[in-house]
Design a protein around this motif. Structure first.
Motif, short mmCIF file in Angstrom:
data_model
loop_
_atom_site.label_atom_id
_atom_site.label_comp_id
_atom_site.label_asym_id
_atom_site.label_seq_id
_atom_site.Cartn_x
_atom_site.Cartn_y
_atom_site.Cartn_z
N UNK A 124 0.85 -1.06 0.10
CA UNK A 124 0.08 -0.07 0.10
C UNK A 124 0.80 1.20 0.08
N UNK A 125 1.22 1.59 -1.15
CA UNK A 125 2.34 2.63 -1.35
C UNK A 125 1.73 3.69 -2.52
N UNK A 126 2.44 4.79 -2.80
CA UNK A 126 1.98 5.57 -3.80
C UNK A 126 2.44 5.03 -5.21
N UNK A 127 3.41 3.88 -5.10
CA UNK A 127 3.71 3.32 -6.30
C UNK A 127 2.57 2.63 -6.94
N UNK A 128 1.70 2.13 -5.96
CA UNK A 128 0.58 1.38 -6.45
C UNK A 128 -0.66 1.80 -6.39
N UNK A 129 -0.82 2.82 -5.46
CA UNK A 129 -2.01 3.19 -5.13
C UNK A 129 -2.28 4.59 -4.91
N UNK A 130 -3.40 5.10 -5.39
CA UNK A 130 -3.79 6.79 -5.24
C UNK A 130 -3.86 6.84 -3.71
N UNK A 131 -3.64 8.05 -3.15
CA UNK A 131 -3.71 8.72 -1.97
C UNK A 131 -5.16 8.20 -1.32
N UNK A 132 -6.19 8.52 -2.17
CA UNK A 132 -7.84 8.04 -1.63
C UNK A 132 -7.78 6.66 -1.36
N UNK A 133 -7.41 6.07 -2.72
CA UNK A 133 -7.51 4.43 -2.32
C UNK A 133 -6.69 3.79 -0.96
#
Ligand code: UDP
Length: 401
Positions: A124-133
């Protein structure tokens, strides 16, 4: 124990292969609810695992989408949530295996008052997911009675994103050692050479292949085709390797990465590597293909949450190299059970490939050590026992309340 497993994906990715192994011992009293038809429900049916398609709508929360898309999709999710609330009343536990399954399962668990389990297969990091998600995942996962992370790296990223460490346990993916042992035994009985020759012959042809009298050094890359899986890095590295090094890409674009697939073909053409690269699409004979390779390369540009293919290559006794990040770095002990190279560094990747190429005896030794380690650490009987124990504790805690 009666478990309602939930997974959003109709496609057969690593998380789904892992779930199928977890469900197996519970299949007499459990159900896998999937959000769309596809190769995953088919795979479950072939194994006599009860499966139900829970919606006929296509859900559209992409990993990178923002709050607006998130809210819109909640409206879209309502009939599905209603379905899951009703269904979950017949089960003891709701076990969610993906993010959209978590959203649906967490809301359903509030109404049906069944404990929620979340199997975290992602970093769960910005590499893989948007801030909202990231926020949605962490908030909902924190409601779970148990979170199973598939590696220390996934665990750490989750905590860093605001996830609670309290109910969080790490259980690695497990593998059926007997299936690989069987393949290795048969491979040793010369099947490997025959299969290898078939693969090699696709590279050896008068106009489009490498010279007839050359034994190609086959580097296999096993993964869905997606930018962060780094197939482009391996193609870039290939131009720095000797001419008899060839690459086999095994896997398909699963989540709409058609542009990337086009780019890869374009890159191969531009670098004039057509005669040394083959794309085989999705295959269900991964172990046989891995055994036909001289080396398996894993080249993810972002940290890999676990990296099933690395363990699979080890169990096939094929030398393996991986990008040094995330779960891959937890699996591989460099120089002992495989090799690690910095992510996105095509020159280092090429150097390492050529080092392994020049040292077949060392490569064989490392592959044997890798196999022994993988057999010790990733036996599905042990990982399933761990999960069984954790689920028993969830049930006992539920009864105590
Ligand atoms: N795989 C497969 N056929 C293919 C390509 C991949 O069965 O053509 C399998 C592979 O053997 C592995 C899984 O898909 O078990 C991919 O898992 P991994 O953890 O490597 O990556 P993920 O897809 O979960 O990101």
């Amino acid at each position: 124990m009666k478990i309602l497993f939930l997974d959003q994906s109709g496609k057969l990715g690593g998380a789904e292969l892992c779930l199928a192994d977890i469900v197996h011992p519970f299949k007499a009293n459990s159900l896998v609810g999937v959000f769309s038809e596809g190769t995953f429900p088919d795979y479950l049916r072939q194994r006599n695992i009860p499966v139900k398609i829970l919606t006929d709508q296509t859900l559209d929360v992409q990993k990178s989408s923002g709050l607006l898309a998130g809210l819109k999709s909640i409206r879209q999710l309502l009939p599905l949530i209603g379905n899951v609330i009703r269904l979950s009343r017949q089960y003891d536990v709701i076990y969610t295996n993906t993010q959209k399954a978590l959203v649906v399962g967490a809301i359903a668990s509030l109404f049906s008052r069944r404990p929620l389990v979340y199997h975290l297969h992602d970093i769960i990091s910005p590499d893989h997911f948007s801030a909202t998600n990231r926020r949605i995942i962490v908030t909902l996962a924190n409601r779970a009675t148990l979170i199973i992370a598939n590696s220390q790296s996934s665990r750490e990223a989750f905590v860093q994103a605001g996830g609670s460490p309290n109910n969080l346990r790490v259980v690695y993916n497990g593998f059926h050692l007997d299936r690989y042992a069987e393949h290795v035994k048969r491979a040793k009985a010369e099947e490997k050479e025959i299969f290898r020759n078939q693969i090699a012959s696709t590279f050896i042809a008068s106009k489009t292949g490498i010279e007839n009298n050359i034994r190609p050094f086959i580097v296999g890359h096993f993964s869905r085709l997606a930018p962060w899986k780094g197939q482009h890095v391996l193609i870039e590295a290939l131009q720095h390797c000797s001419d008899d090094v060839v690459v086999l890409f095994v896997g398909d674009a699963l989540f709409g990465e058609e542009d990337y697939v086009q780019q890869l073909h374009q890159q191969v053409k531009q670098l004039k590597l057509e005669r040394r690269v083959r794309f085989l699409s999705f295959r269900s004979d991964v172990p046989q293909l891995m055994m036909a390779c001289d080396l398996v390369a894993h080249t993810s540009t972002a940290p890999e949450p676990f990296g099933r293919v690395i363990v699979e290559a080890m169990l096939c006794e094929t030398p393996v190299m991986a990008a040094a990040a995330g779960g891959a770095a937890e699996i591989v002990e460099p120089g002992q059970t495989g090799w690690l190279t910095p992510p996105e560094d095509a020159c280092q990747l090429a150097d390492t490939i050529m080092n392994i190429y020049h040292q077949p005896a060392l490569a064989q030794k490392v592959a044997e050590q890798g196999k022994a380690m993988a057999q010790r650490r990733f036996d599905v009987r042990a990982t399933n026992a761990q999960i069984h124990q954790l689920l028993q504790a969830v049930l006992s805690a539920g009864k105590a309340h």
